[in-house]
Design a protein around this motif. Structure first.
Motif, mmCIF file in Angstrom:
data_model
loop_
_atom_site.group_PDB
_atom_site.id
_atom_site.type_symbol
_atom_site.label_atom_id
_atom_site.label_comp_id
_atom_site.label_asym_id
_atom_site.label_seq_id
_atom_site.Cartn_x
_atom_site.Cartn_y
_atom_site.Cartn_z
ATOM 1 N N SER A 93 36.635 24.016 58.333
ATOM 2 C CA SER A 93 36.593 25.164 57.423
ATOM 3 C C SER A 93 37.365 26.351 57.957
ATOM 4 O O SER A 93 37.531 26.505 59.171
ATOM 5 C CB SER A 93 35.141 25.612 57.208
ATOM 6 N N LEU A 94 37.802 27.192 57.041
ATOM 7 C CA LEU A 94 38.388 28.481 57.395
ATOM 8 C C LEU A 94 37.260 29.498 57.431
ATOM 9 O O LEU A 94 36.361 29.463 56.581
ATOM 10 C CB LEU A 94 39.409 28.903 56.340
ATOM 11 N N ALA A 95 37.293 30.397 58.419
ATOM 12 C CA ALA A 95 36.283 31.441 58.518
ATOM 13 C C ALA A 95 36.951 32.754 58.895
ATOM 14 O O ALA A 95 37.949 32.762 59.626
ATOM 15 C CB ALA A 95 35.225 31.058 59.546
ATOM 16 N N VAL A 96 36.388 33.832 58.389
ATOM 17 C CA VAL A 96 36.926 35.179 58.687
ATOM 18 C C VAL A 96 35.786 36.041 59.224
ATOM 19 O O VAL A 96 34.614 35.722 59.005
ATOM 20 C CB VAL A 96 37.539 35.841 57.417
ATOM 21 N N ALA A 114 43.660 30.957 64.267
ATOM 22 C CA ALA A 114 43.483 30.088 65.442
ATOM 23 C C ALA A 114 42.833 28.782 65.012
ATOM 24 O O ALA A 114 41.893 28.780 64.219
ATOM 25 C CB ALA A 114 42.595 30.788 66.475
ATOM 26 N N THR A 115 43.334 27.667 65.526
ATOM 27 C CA THR A 115 42.770 26.356 65.168
ATOM 28 C C THR A 115 43.153 25.290 66.184
ATOM 29 O O THR A 115 44.123 25.450 66.918
ATOM 30 C CB THR A 115 43.254 25.912 63.760
ATOM 31 N N ALA A 132 51.132 31.282 57.040
ATOM 32 C CA ALA A 132 50.382 32.037 58.049
ATOM 33 C C ALA A 132 50.898 31.630 59.422
ATOM 34 O O ALA A 132 51.620 30.644 59.551
ATOM 35 C CB ALA A 132 48.899 31.720 57.906
ATOM 36 N N ASN A 133 50.540 32.425 60.440
ATOM 37 C CA ASN A 133 50.928 32.064 61.806
ATOM 38 C C ASN A 133 49.787 31.300 62.453
ATOM 39 O O ASN A 133 48.711 31.857 62.664
ATOM 40 C CB ASN A 133 51.204 33.333 62.629
ATOM 41 N N LEU A 134 50.022 30.025 62.729
ATOM 42 C CA LEU A 134 48.965 29.209 63.309
ATOM 43 C C LEU A 134 49.052 29.213 64.827
ATOM 44 O O LEU A 134 50.114 28.954 65.385
ATOM 45 C CB LEU A 134 49.044 27.765 62.785
ATOM 46 N N HIS A 135 47.927 29.534 65.469
ATOM 47 C CA HIS A 135 47.859 29.508 66.929
ATOM 48 C C HIS A 135 46.996 28.336 67.326
ATOM 49 O O HIS A 135 45.806 28.306 67.015
ATOM 50 C CB HIS A 135 47.265 30.811 67.459
ATOM 51 N N THR A 136 47.614 27.365 67.993
ATOM 52 C CA THR A 136 46.865 26.169 68.367
ATOM 53 C C THR A 136 46.147 26.402 69.680
ATOM 54 O O THR A 136 46.782 26.664 70.708
ATOM 55 C CB THR A 136 47.819 24.973 68.503
ATOM 56 N N PRO A 145 38.771 35.584 66.904
ATOM 57 C CA PRO A 145 38.840 36.878 66.207
ATOM 58 C C PRO A 145 38.215 38.023 67.014
ATOM 59 O O PRO A 145 38.783 39.110 67.062
ATOM 60 C CB PRO A 145 38.051 36.624 64.914
ATOM 61 N N SER A 146 37.090 37.750 67.687
ATOM 62 C CA SER A 146 36.405 38.848 68.385
ATOM 63 C C SER A 146 37.174 39.317 69.618
ATOM 64 O O SER A 146 36.952 40.417 70.101
ATOM 65 C CB SER A 146 34.977 38.440 68.754
ATOM 66 N N ILE A 147 38.083 38.490 70.148
ATOM 67 C CA ILE A 147 38.882 38.952 71.290
ATOM 68 C C ILE A 147 40.294 39.347 70.850
ATOM 69 O O ILE A 147 41.188 39.503 71.677
ATOM 70 C CB ILE A 147 38.925 37.908 72.438
ATOM 71 N N GLY A 148 40.476 39.489 69.546
ATOM 72 C CA GLY A 148 41.741 40.004 69.029
ATOM 73 C C GLY A 148 42.879 39.000 69.006
ATOM 74 O O GLY A 148 44.042 39.358 68.838
ATOM 75 N N LEU A 149 42.543 37.706 69.145
ATOM 76 C CA LEU A 149 43.572 36.678 69.194
ATOM 77 C C LEU A 149 43.989 36.216 67.803
ATOM 78 O O LEU A 149 45.067 35.678 67.615
ATOM 79 C CB LEU A 149 43.015 35.487 69.983
ATOM 80 N N ALA A 150 43.124 36.404 66.816
ATOM 81 C CA ALA A 150 43.429 35.903 65.473
ATOM 82 C C ALA A 150 42.639 36.679 64.420
ATOM 83 O O ALA A 150 41.626 37.310 64.732
ATOM 84 C CB ALA A 150 43.070 34.421 65.387
ATOM 85 N N ASP A 151 43.133 36.619 63.168
ATOM 86 C CA ASP A 151 42.430 37.266 62.050
ATOM 87 C C ASP A 151 41.426 36.322 61.419
ATOM 88 O O ASP A 151 40.496 36.744 60.737
ATOM 89 C CB ASP A 151 43.440 37.658 60.960
#
Ligand code: ATP
Ligand code: MG
Length: 283
Positions: A93-96, A114-115, A132-136, A145-151
């Motif tokens: 799932s996608l989560a924000v 991030a995934t 989108a920009n995917l960060h593997t 998200p909480s460490i600012g690595l992804a939205d």
């Protein structure tokens, strides 16, 4: 001898091992061994990281494997699947972040996500016309998200409690997965035959797990109603009770329908309802 690769240690391991055992295949397994041979079936079991299983089966290092569809599709090898196994059900799932406004997948346009599943997610986003920009990253995706690595993140969810604990809200289901049996595409005739024997046994085990054996007493007057509720495999077994005007009925009922059917059986006068597990079911 056919070679089956299963996960060495993780969420698939226990269910994979019990499925093989329920198929009547005996073997000694220990946590430090990398392979083991069955004692009563020409089967060798290899214990591997789940990520390595699709590739090894594709290359023929193993003939068969048990792996999550998520890992199989991410590896780009969905064509290896031969049979769903009904366990390790989960979704990708996608989560924000919980406070973030989110209306639709279009809101992810241009965002950092991030995934550990860039292939599956990339295909999904492309299907929705989103770039989108995917960060593997390979693990602990939920903290990105909480460490600012992804939205946003895209990760495996079963109950959603991990997401909640990390202040995230699930917004889209990208992929649904369960464990599957996979096989090399060019097995010899002998191995193909062993695969078919295994599939036959696995199907009997799965069918048995989904069904229960039910025994009850009913007044003869309600027999037609009871028969209609319990059609069984061919038809229910009906035997007279010592008490006049009563019969014992034996049949098979699907686990999903069980409570609903039981309520209706009671309503037409059934009593003394016994429910038993079935070990194998061959129809
Ligand atoms: P390995 O060390 O073998 O690489 P892993 O850490 O990558 O293991 P696990 O977490 O053991 O993998 O998960 C294995 C598979 O189980 C996943 O790929 C997925 O198909 C399924 N799975 C993952 N999480 C869940 C869950 N919460 N509930 C049910 N099934 C799950
Ligand atoms: Mg893995």
């Amino acid at each position: 001898m056919i070679r089956l690769a299963i996960q060495k240690s993780g969420r698939l391991s226990e269910d994979s091992l019990s499925l093989i055992r329920e198929c009547g295949i005996s073997f000694v397994s220990s946590s430090y061994k990398l392979k083991t041979e069955a004692t009563n079936f020409p089967l060798e079991i290899l214990y591997l990281r789940d990520d390595d299983i699709p590739g090894y089966v594709q290359d023929g290092v193993a003939d068969l494997g048990v792996v999550g569809q998520n890992v199989l599709v991410e590896a780009g090898l969905p064509e290896l699947e031969v049979e769903p196994l009904g366990f390790s059900k989960c979704r990708l799932s996608l989560a924000v972040p919980r406070g973030e406004a989110y209306a639709s997948v279009a809101d992810l346009q241009g965002k950092n996500i991030a995934t550990s599943y860039p292939q599956i997610l990339g295909t999904y986003l492309a299907g929705h016309g989103v770039q989108a920009n995917l960060h593997t990253i390979s693990g602990s995706v939920e903290i990105a998200p909480s460490i600012g690595l992804a939205d946003a993140i895209c990760d495996i969810v079963s109950s959603g409690s991990t997401l909640l604990g990390n202040g995230l809200r699930e917004v889209e289901t990208v992929f649904r997965s369960e464990a599957v049996l996979i096989a090399n595409r060019s097995l010899s005739a002998e191995k193909q035959n062993l695969l078919e024997q295994l599939q036959f046994r696995m199907q009997a085990v799965r069918r048995a797990r989904r069904n229960k054996y039910i025994v009850l007493n009913a007044p003869v007057a309600s027999l037609d109603a009871v028969k209609a509720l319990l059609p069984g495999i061919k038809s229910p077994t009906v035997t007279p009770l010592a008490e006049q005007g009563w019969v014992s009925v034996q049949s098979v009922v699907n686990e999903d329908d069980f409570w609903h059917v039981t309520d209706q059986l009671k309503a037409v006068g059934a009593e003394g309802i016994l429910v038993l597990p079935i070990e194998k079911m061959i129809s």
